[in-house]
Design a protein around this motif. Structure first.
Motif, PDB file in Angstrom:
ATOM      1  N   ILE A 194      -7.002   2.917   1.675  1.00  0.00           N
ATOM      2  CA  ILE A 194      -7.005   4.386   1.708  1.00  0.00           C
ATOM      3  C   ILE A 194      -5.578   4.914   1.515  1.00  0.00           C
ATOM      4  O   ILE A 194      -5.348   5.882   0.777  1.00  0.00           O
ATOM      5  N   ARG A 195      -4.606   4.259   2.131  1.00  0.00           N
ATOM      6  CA  ARG A 195      -3.204   4.660   1.941  1.00  0.00           C
ATOM      7  C   ARG A 195      -2.811   4.546   0.465  1.00  0.00           C
ATOM      8  O   ARG A 195      -2.153   5.433  -0.089  1.00  0.00           O
ATOM      9  N   TYR A 244      -8.966  -1.849   5.057  1.00  0.00           N
ATOM     10  CA  TYR A 244      -9.522  -0.533   4.698  1.00  0.00           C
ATOM     11  C   TYR A 244      -8.449   0.550   4.764  1.00  0.00           C
ATOM     12  O   TYR A 244      -8.272   1.336   3.828  1.00  0.00           O
ATOM     13  N   GLU A 245      -7.700   0.569   5.857  1.00  0.00           N
ATOM     14  CA  GLU A 245      -6.692   1.611   6.045  1.00  0.00           C
ATOM     15  C   GLU A 245      -5.628   1.538   4.951  1.00  0.00           C
ATOM     16  O   GLU A 245      -5.166   2.562   4.450  1.00  0.00           O
ATOM     17  N   PHE A 263      -8.151  12.446   5.404  1.00  0.00           N
ATOM     18  CA  PHE A 263      -8.080  12.418   3.941  1.00  0.00           C
ATOM     19  C   PHE A 263      -9.479  12.358   3.350  1.00  0.00           C
ATOM     20  O   PHE A 263      -9.819  13.133   2.447  1.00  0.00           O
ATOM     21  N   GLU A 311      -6.495   8.389   7.732  1.00  0.00           N
ATOM     22  CA  GLU A 311      -7.409   8.202   6.620  1.00  0.00           C
ATOM     23  C   GLU A 311      -8.700   9.014   6.767  1.00  0.00           C
ATOM     24  O   GLU A 311      -9.239   9.505   5.787  1.00  0.00           O
ATOM     25  N   GLU A 312      -9.164   9.204   8.020  1.00  0.00           N
ATOM     26  CA  GLU A 312     -10.401   9.958   8.208  1.00  0.00           C
ATOM     27  C   GLU A 312     -10.241  11.391   7.690  1.00  0.00           C
ATOM     28  O   GLU A 312     -11.138  11.957   7.089  1.00  0.00           O
ATOM     29  N   THR A 335       0.812  -1.224   0.000  1.00  0.00           N
ATOM     30  CA  THR A 335       0.000   0.000   0.000  1.00  0.00           C
ATOM     31  C   THR A 335       0.841   1.268   0.000  1.00  0.00           C
ATOM     32  O   THR A 335       0.385   2.319  -0.425  1.00  0.00           O
ATOM     33  N   ARG A 376      -4.346   7.372  -1.452  1.00  0.00           N
ATOM     34  CA  ARG A 376      -3.652   8.655  -1.214  1.00  0.00           C
ATOM     35  C   ARG A 376      -2.384   8.743  -2.059  1.00  0.00           C
ATOM     36  O   ARG A 376      -2.063   9.804  -2.612  1.00  0.00           O
TER      37      ARG A 376
END
Lengths: 537, 537
Positions: free
Chosen positions: B374-375, B370-371, B296, B293-294, B65, B378
């Motif tokens: 999101i990474r 999930y994290e 972002f 992540e929140e 990721t 980004r």
């Protein structure tokens, strides 16, 4: 390959639906002349950089083509049952491995940078080549310029073909019993079904001619149909297989009445030798176990394509039954005029079939080669034949079976097995109850995955009062309550079935994935439930 | 998760098309109550035995990721260019590996026996769970009982949504410039497009209201539209992104006029910071490089779903831009009433998305969590931002760029870069030729993959004689002859463009997959070709 004498497809563009005609030409058309320019810098499409595809490689470990034997080996006691059913997590299989890298080592190698990118609706070039050669070698179309086009399996294939050929209010010729999902796909568009009577080979040519020749538009309320939907091999649900002569007759009628034939043929390679009762069975099999692939192909019932000298057949092939349904991969073989419109229809639905699947199936087939794939299919064919035999054997254990030749109805000409309840072993107050007719009958299928049971519920106490539809449902429910799910017969009727419809109940029973013990349990439970059911008010 | 106060979707069944209403209920409906029975023997479906799936395992080697940095690192000379463009076969990437076996080792494990089997149109349960949680966390729909449904990507998603909502002769509200394939998907069905004026945020709410409020059915020839097709983030082709306030305004108008919003949002996670000219650029980026992540997610423009308290948004998500287009995998987020009809539409087209793809993408996301995903997003976001910057930098090198604020038209309110030819270095007889206005202009996109160029061809010698459409095509062809393929502007017009249409030419230029050297070459070739083109009679 084809000689000068082989004809080309005729112009059939008058068959295209309004929707199909209204589709734009290929959006790539204007670009094509520039696409091959050396050093071209393409900034036209919204294609992500393959750098950002998180898959660096994908690999597959696949069975070897000889995984399943070509002979039943019935003499070696029940060892084939172990091979057939003794599988699951513990089984050691012989496999080979392939890996597909993101970046090709050599030009033309399968690679993820291409396979996972946007692609034209024609899919990967390597797969396109495989299916074109396969259709040519196996189906031998009767005209020169046939073409193949990848699709996402036969549901997608039929869906697109139907909307390419049919306008609202049109009729489709189909067999009186047929695959309900095919009808579910067209009925919402206001397309009507025109059921044609069947016999032991499937759709009857005399009934087809009669229907078309006597078509009365005013009476019917719609035009004479110009599209046929047919499953000619291992017909779903009846299991009938149509031989060359009947296909030729039907094709000629379709020429005469200008009908396009959509040949949905998922069970083509599951063609089976006639069922032989267990005690008479030998190692002999109608399908030669040692001959080369050409001979195997020659033994199969031919495709409608073989008789198609005008390009009026749209054949649907799928990898669902020969590789796996989750591939969602199949292909059309048809004339280039239809193929071009089907490709346009694909562009605005699936776009292109999944790239993972394309690259996996292409790798499998490239590793196996044509000969290997045919070897695989020969092994597979026999597996299903043995499963069919195992299930019919289980019925023979649970019921008393008597043979006869059907002389009318949709199984006319077939060897039918009539099943009666065996005498009860334990005496009870109702043990003497006997029925004058067998309670169900079936024709062992000649291809596919299903035994189609015709129920005989006339002697049920409520038959006159509630009709066959209610009884079929009641018996189906009783079986479900006992943990046995059969296919419900009425749903395969191409005509609407109401409570008032006369006829017999049916079940479609799949033997494709049930284990041997479960088959035996299903048959004995069926006998138990049926015995109780017949007494029930 | 949602509190009692959050509303449920309202009844919107009057929006269903005739075709959608005519679709059968789920064929599995009658079976469901029996399907969970312990020891059930299922002989109802035509499912091949997984024994016969030739794939024993499939594996994927996937990027980690953190593969792409969260900062531009512009200070470390041009090392980021290497990271950005210096790739291909030789690059060593950090990867992890997963393998999916045919038979699950533990109940609930992803496995090929399930993934490669027929499946309901809802797809694999594991993937279903991932996307439901993702939509809830990221888009935070404004009503409680939203549902998600897998599809085969946004082309399939929009195709099914359109035929679920639209009857022949209906109109669809769309932006005046829009994605041509979306229109190509509906026009064959006799659906009309109703273009709405845009500004720098995309569709204008005042124009939308004006169009709907003043709708004159007799004059227009069809009913007031009740469906909107919109690409609100990184709008295709303009690159505009619609912020919360505008979305709220448009949503409220759609409530007032009972319009269903189909939100096609492939570029949602490619949102980019404003373009800063190279000499003023710093490591600072509007998107926080270190936050969780929140934060972002909170920085991204919200989805229409966030304002949707009635269930009138059908959101289309895809893995095409965030994983790979070849996945042919995406999903709907919408109310359960529409989801049920969309599922039925899926059953007779794709059946279910490809099993290979489902299992590959599910494995990837389960491994990443999930994290991690999101990474990944980004990092990806910044990669496209840097590609955008690299291409605009290349334009800045090849042309003289001057900034201004657009005061009207479809870019109103945006910071525009006007491009003029640089003075020719070598003297020639025509070197003194200058134009009073810049030859093209563009707004750096705020998301997506495209720079949308507005050409200014008024000073071309043939402008008055042949009009802009002919000149746009002529310039496009001249570029193609020089080995540069841009997207042709007129094809993105929601209104028909004829030779008589007044306006300006446009090009859509993709920076998503072109290498750095090719970007520079494209910009300098463009300058060269444009210079010659403007002199050409």
């Amino acid at each position: 390959m084809y000689s000068e004498k082989v004809p080309e497809a005729i112009d059939l563009s008058h068959h295209l639906s309004e929707v199909s005609k209204a589709r734009a030409i290929s959006p790539l058309k204007g670009l094509q002349k520039y696409m091959t320019k050396p050093g071209l810098i393409t900034m036209a499409g919204g294609t992500p950089s393959p750098e950002y595809f998180p898959f660096s490689t994908v690999s597959g470990e696949t069975l070897v083509t000889e995984s399943f034997p070509l002979t039943t080996q019935s003499s070696s006691s029940f060892s084939w049952f172990w091979k057939l059913f003794g599988t699951g997590a513990g089984k050691k299989e012989k496999t080979t491995t392939f890996t597909i890298n993101k970046w090709p080592a050599h030009t033309g190698d399968l690679n993820l940078a291409t396979a996972l990118q946007y692609s034209p609706a024609t899919g990967l070039a390597a797969l396109q080549k495989i299916i074109q050669e396969f259709s040519e070698k196996v189906y031998q179309p009767g005209y020169k310029n046939f073409t193949t086009l990848i699709d996402a399996g036969n549901t997608d294939g039929w869906g697109r073909a139907a909307l390419t050929l049919l306008n609202q209010g049109d009729g489709v010729l189909c067999s009186e019993w047929t695959y309900p999902s095919a009808l579910a796909g067209i009925r919402p568009w206001g397309v009507k079904t025109v059921p044609i009577a069947m016999d032991g080979q499937g759709m009857r040519s005399d009934s087809l001619r009669e229907t078309l020749a006597s078509w009365n538009e005013a009476e019917r309320g719609f035009k004479r149909p110009h599209v046929m939907y047919i499953i000619p091999v291992g017909q779903n649900p009846t299991g009938a297989t149509m031989e060359a002569q009947r296909k030729k007759e039907i094709y000629d009628i379709c020429v005469e009445f200008d009908v396009i034939i959509v040949e949905d043929d998922p069970y083509y390679f599951l063609q089976q030798s006639p069922y032989v009762p267990k005690d008479q069975r030998t190692d002999e099999d109608a399908f030669s176990s040692t001959s080369a692939e050409e001979k195997f192909i020659a033994q199969l019932a031919p495709s409608f394509l073989k008789f198609d000298y005008q390009g009026r057949v749209i054949r649907l092939d799928t990898f669902s039954k020969t590789v796996a349904p989750g591939c969602r991969l199949g292909w059309y073989t048809c004339n280039p005029q239809f193929a071009e419109r089907l490709e346009r229809a694909g562009e605005t639905s699936t776009a292109a079939p999944c790239g993972f699947s394309q690259v996996m199936v292409a790798s499998l087939l490239l590793n196996w080669h044509y000969e290997g794939y045919i070897r695989w299919l020969r092994g597979l064919r026999l597996q299903y034949e043995q499963r069919r035999d195992a299930f019919i054997d289980a019925l023979a254990d649970a019921f008393q079976l008597d043979m006869g030749i059907e002389i009318n109805g949709h199984r006319k000409g077939s060897l039918v097995y009539h099943a009666s309840l065996k005498p009860e072993r334990q005496f009870s107050e109702k043990s003497s109850m006997r029925y004058s007719k067998p309670l169900f009958s079936f024709v062992p299928p000649s291809s596919g995955m299903f035994v189609w049971l015709k129920l005989n519920l006339e002697e049920h106490p409520s038959y006159t009062a509630v009709g066959y539809k209610a009884l079929e449902f009641k018996l189906w429910t009783a079986l479900a309550e006992h943990g046995i799910l059969f296919g419900f017969g009425s749903m395969f009727s191409a005509s609407a079935v109401t409570d008032e419809t006369e006829g017999d109940g049916h079940f479609r029973i799949s033997f494709s994935s049930t284990g041997h013990d479960d088959m035996k349990k299903a048959a004995s439970t069926f006998a138990l439930v049926l015995r109780e059911f017949m007494k029930d008010q």
